[in-house]
Design a protein around this motif. Structure first.
Motif, PDB file in Angstrom:
ATOM      1  N   THR A 149      -2.555  -2.122  -0.002  1.00  0.00           N
ATOM      2  CA  THR A 149      -3.730  -1.106  -0.324  1.00  0.00           C
ATOM      3  C   THR A 149      -3.676  -0.213  -0.339  1.00  0.00           C
ATOM      4  O   THR A 149      -3.849   0.614  -1.060  1.00  0.00           O
ATOM      5  N   ASN A 150      -2.104   0.344   0.017  1.00  0.00           N
ATOM      6  CA  ASN A 150      -1.460   1.695   0.045  1.00  0.00           C
ATOM      7  C   ASN A 150      -0.318   1.728   0.569  1.00  0.00           C
ATOM      8  O   ASN A 150       0.095   2.793   0.337  1.00  0.00           O
ATOM      9  N   TYR A 151       0.975   0.195  -0.084  1.00  0.00           N
ATOM     10  CA  TYR A 151       2.271   0.723  -0.076  1.00  0.00           C
ATOM     11  C   TYR A 151       2.516   0.915   0.839  1.00  0.00           C
ATOM     12  O   TYR A 151       3.644   1.872   0.695  1.00  0.00           O
ATOM     13  N   THR A 152       2.158   0.739   1.912  1.00  0.00           N
ATOM     14  CA  THR A 152       3.099   1.321   3.275  1.00  0.00           C
ATOM     15  C   THR A 152       3.936  -0.070   4.627  1.00  0.00           C
ATOM     16  O   THR A 152       3.433  -1.100   3.845  1.00  0.00           O
ATOM     17  N   LEU A 153       5.193   0.361   4.907  1.00  0.00           N
ATOM     18  CA  LEU A 153       5.687  -0.391   5.766  1.00  0.00           C
ATOM     19  C   LEU A 153       4.932  -0.666   7.516  1.00  0.00           C
ATOM     20  O   LEU A 153       5.808   0.831   7.297  1.00  0.00           O
TER      21      LEU A 153
END
Length: 199
Positions: A149-153
């Motif tokens: 949804t926000n392209y984070t890891l």
């Protein structure tokens, strides 16, 4: 036991009875994917979309390129059998080559060195709440959640049988791991092909 007396693990009348790996392994293929969560059979989210698959493919390629000398790398669908009543199918799995004894013809039997889940809006709660508890309980030392949804890891490290969120990566921030020293990439590295697709 005759066929007429075999129990269907999806029968609502026996939901109180724990589903074991043996029951799960004998289930007929109905086209769906399931996991066992603390003895309960759980239907997994709808099949992954192309964006999920592109991201997983790129992650798999990067991890294999960087880490295959030291680790065996696997991706879903593959059973991680944490116990007889806890069977999961993470998107990506890493097992150090010194621990190949946990790999069998049934799947991964025990705690891998890393598991990764790529979360969508359908699986976010399961990946960030339910699986976080399960993976910590069974001693998986490192867990990543890639949030589409926000392209984070999100990088979780196990401390005293509970996960601590130690880092949140995005963009060009280089993803590294104290335990998995071969790892070195960015979220933008994983997303380069996604940027070519229209939403």
């Amino acid at each position: 036991m005759s066929d007429s007396k075999k129990k269907d693990p999806q029968d609502p009348q026996i939901k109180e009875s724990p589903v074991t790996y043996e029951i799960y392994a004998e289930m007929p293929d109905d086209g769906n994917r399931y996991e066992i969560a603390d003895g309960q059979l759980e239907l997994m989210s709808p099949g992954p979309n192309p964006y999920h698959q592109i991201l997983l493919s790129e992650l798999n390629r990067k991890i294999i390129d960087d880490c295959s000398n030291d680790y065996m790398i696997f991706f879903a669908p593959l059973d991680v059998i944490l116990s007889d009543i806890e069977v999961r199918q993470p998107d990506l799995i890493m097992v150090h080559r010194s621990r190949l004894h946990i790999i069998s013809n049934r799947g991964i039997e025990g705690a891998p060195d890393l598991v990764v889940e790529i979360s969508s809006e359908f699986s976010l709660r399961r990946d960030k709440v339910q699986k976080t508890k399960a993976y910590a309980k069974y001693g998986i030392p490192e867990y990543w959640v890639i949030d589409m949804t926000n392209y984070t890891l999100e990088q979780y490290i196990l401390h005293d049988r509970a996960y601590e969120l130690v880092e949140l990566y995005s963009g060009d921030e280089r993803i590294t791991s104290e335990k998995l020293q071969c790892v070195s990439f960015t979220m933008n590295d994983l997303m380069k092909d996604l940027s070519k697709l229209s939403n």
